[in-house]
Design a protein around this motif. Structure first.
Motif, PDB file in Angstrom:
ATOM      1  N   LEU A 146       0.776  -1.219  -0.176  1.00 25.31           N
ATOM      2  CA  LEU A 146       0.035  -0.075  -0.014  1.00 25.31           C
ATOM      3  C   LEU A 146       0.851   1.326  -0.199  1.00 25.31           C
ATOM      4  O   LEU A 146       0.603   1.976  -0.876  1.00 25.31           O
ATOM      5  CB  LEU A 146      -1.011   0.109   1.190  1.00 25.31           C
ATOM      6  CG  LEU A 146      -1.906   1.215   1.277  1.00 25.31           C
ATOM      7  CD1 LEU A 146      -2.804   1.067   0.126  1.00 25.31           C
ATOM      8  CD2 LEU A 146      -2.692   0.858   2.541  1.00 25.31           C
ATOM      9  N   SER A 147       1.990   1.163   0.835  1.00 25.85           N
ATOM     10  CA  SER A 147       2.949   2.292   0.667  1.00 25.85           C
ATOM     11  C   SER A 147       3.426   2.434  -0.773  1.00 25.85           C
ATOM     12  O   SER A 147       3.516   3.678  -1.185  1.00 25.85           O
ATOM     13  CB  SER A 147       3.980   2.244   1.858  1.00 25.85           C
ATOM     14  OG  SER A 147       4.850   2.980   1.824  1.00 25.85           O
ATOM     15  N   ALA A 148       3.707   1.507  -1.369  1.00 26.99           N
ATOM     16  CA  ALA A 148       4.525   1.612  -2.687  1.00 26.99           C
ATOM     17  C   ALA A 148       3.560   2.050  -3.607  1.00 26.99           C
ATOM     18  O   ALA A 148       3.997   2.763  -4.424  1.00 26.99           O
ATOM     19  CB  ALA A 148       5.082   0.172  -2.998  1.00 26.99           C
ATOM     20  N   LEU A 149       2.214   1.579  -3.565  1.00 24.41           N
ATOM     21  CA  LEU A 149       1.240   2.013  -4.505  1.00 24.41           C
ATOM     22  C   LEU A 149       1.012   3.533  -4.206  1.00 24.41           C
ATOM     23  O   LEU A 149       0.758   4.337  -5.223  1.00 24.41           O
ATOM     24  CB  LEU A 149      -0.091   1.326  -4.196  1.00 24.41           C
ATOM     25  CG  LEU A 149      -1.184   1.720  -5.115  1.00 24.41           C
ATOM     26  CD1 LEU A 149      -0.880   1.072  -6.619  1.00 24.41           C
ATOM     27  CD2 LEU A 149      -2.501   0.769  -4.686  1.00 24.41           C
ATOM     28  N   GLY A 150       0.866   4.033  -3.062  1.00 27.65           N
ATOM     29  CA  GLY A 150       0.605   5.521  -2.760  1.00 27.65           C
ATOM     30  C   GLY A 150       2.107   6.333  -3.139  1.00 27.65           C
ATOM     31  O   GLY A 150       1.719   7.597  -3.738  1.00 27.65           O
ATOM     32  N   LYS A 151       3.081   5.902  -2.964  1.00 26.26           N
ATOM     33  CA  LYS A 151       4.366   6.585  -3.413  1.00 26.26           C
ATOM     34  C   LYS A 151       4.415   6.735  -5.005  1.00 26.26           C
ATOM     35  O   LYS A 151       4.581   7.833  -5.663  1.00 26.26           O
ATOM     36  CB  LYS A 151       5.571   6.030  -2.753  1.00 26.26           C
ATOM     37  CG  LYS A 151       5.636   6.252  -1.527  1.00 26.26           C
ATOM     38  CD  LYS A 151       6.933   5.339  -0.765  1.00 26.26           C
ATOM     39  CE  LYS A 151       6.674   5.492   0.624  1.00 26.26           C
ATOM     40  NZ  LYS A 151       7.896   4.524   1.316  1.00 26.26           N
ATOM     41  N   ALA A 152       4.058   5.626  -5.636  1.00 32.10           N
ATOM     42  CA  ALA A 152       3.838   5.581  -7.227  1.00 32.10           C
ATOM     43  C   ALA A 152       2.976   6.352  -7.739  1.00 32.10           C
ATOM     44  O   ALA A 152       3.030   7.104  -8.793  1.00 32.10           O
ATOM     45  CB  ALA A 152       4.206   4.110  -7.659  1.00 32.10           C
ATOM     46  N   GLY A 153       1.980   6.210  -6.978  1.00 33.45           N
ATOM     47  CA  GLY A 153       0.776   7.448  -7.559  1.00 33.45           C
ATOM     48  C   GLY A 153       1.192   8.883  -7.285  1.00 33.45           C
ATOM     49  O   GLY A 153       0.869   9.561  -8.089  1.00 33.45           O
ATOM     50  N   PHE A 211      14.964  11.623  -9.529  1.00 34.56           N
ATOM     51  CA  PHE A 211      15.453  12.227  -8.109  1.00 34.56           C
ATOM     52  C   PHE A 211      14.467  11.652  -7.176  1.00 34.56           C
ATOM     53  O   PHE A 211      14.591  11.350  -6.111  1.00 34.56           O
ATOM     54  CB  PHE A 211      15.326  13.608  -8.283  1.00 34.56           C
ATOM     55  CG  PHE A 211      15.724  14.426  -7.007  1.00 34.56           C
ATOM     56  CD1 PHE A 211      16.726  14.281  -6.726  1.00 34.56           C
ATOM     57  CD2 PHE A 211      14.712  15.516  -6.493  1.00 34.56           C
ATOM     58  CE1 PHE A 211      17.126  15.008  -5.338  1.00 34.56           C
ATOM     59  CE2 PHE A 211      15.113  16.184  -5.305  1.00 34.56           C
ATOM     60  CZ  PHE A 211      16.341  15.859  -4.851  1.00 34.56           C
ATOM     61  N   PHE A 212      13.139  11.349  -7.481  1.00 37.50           N
ATOM     62  CA  PHE A 212      11.863  10.655  -6.915  1.00 37.50           C
ATOM     63  C   PHE A 212      12.541   9.270  -6.519  1.00 37.50           C
ATOM     64  O   PHE A 212      12.360   8.843  -5.212  1.00 37.50           O
ATOM     65  CB  PHE A 212      10.762  10.683  -7.692  1.00 37.50           C
ATOM     66  CG  PHE A 212       9.903  11.830  -7.419  1.00 37.50           C
ATOM     67  CD1 PHE A 212       9.426  12.307  -6.113  1.00 37.50           C
ATOM     68  CD2 PHE A 212       9.512  12.444  -8.455  1.00 37.50           C
ATOM     69  CE1 PHE A 212       8.922  13.418  -5.961  1.00 37.50           C
ATOM     70  CE2 PHE A 212       8.550  13.367  -8.317  1.00 37.50           C
ATOM     71  CZ  PHE A 212       8.508  14.000  -7.140  1.00 37.50           C
TER      72      PHE A 212
END
Length: 127
Positions: A60-67, A114-115
């Motif tokens: 969920l964390s990876a999905l939020g950051k990728a979004g 950079f992200f």
């Protein structure tokens, strides 16, 4: 109840200090380099630390950051549609690699890189 509040505060304090330290490192980049929109990167750092503090599942964390990365790249570089973003990054990155890297990569590729560098930065501060 008091013990639970103290435990939450002691768990949050290192996160807040590490996020503050990292964002303090980000602010001068606007003056030293041609990087603009530092607030977008500082918000991403806050998002990364916030998701860690909330102990969200890693998927969920990876999905939020990728979004967030997807949205910010589409917003910063005014892509006609968010669906064209991966192809544009791939095209610009491949063109830069084929040119022998004599020129700079596009702004979108540099921002994406950079992200990607900021994403694991939380692990440097907190074990």
């Amino acid at each position: 109840m008091r013990r639970l509040g103290t435990r939450k505060l002691s768990a949050m304090l290192p996160n807040v200090l590490a996020a503050w330290l990292l964002t303090e490192w980000l602010w001068p980049l606007e003056d030293v380099t041609d990087t603009a929109h530092i607030r977008v990167f500082a918000a991403f750092v806050a998002l990364c630390f916030g998701m860690y503090w909330l102990r969200l599942p890693i998927w969920l964390s990876a999905l939020g950051k990728a979004g967030y990365i997807w949205w910010s790249l589409a917003w910063l570089f005014s892509f006609h549609s968010a669906a064209s973003l991966p192809y544009a990054l791939w095209r610009d990155g491949a063109a830069w690699l084929q040119e022998g890297r004599l020129s700079m990569p596009s702004d979108a590729v540099r921002t994406f890189a950079f992200f990607l560098l900021l994403w694991p930065s939380r692990f440097c501060f907190i074990g």
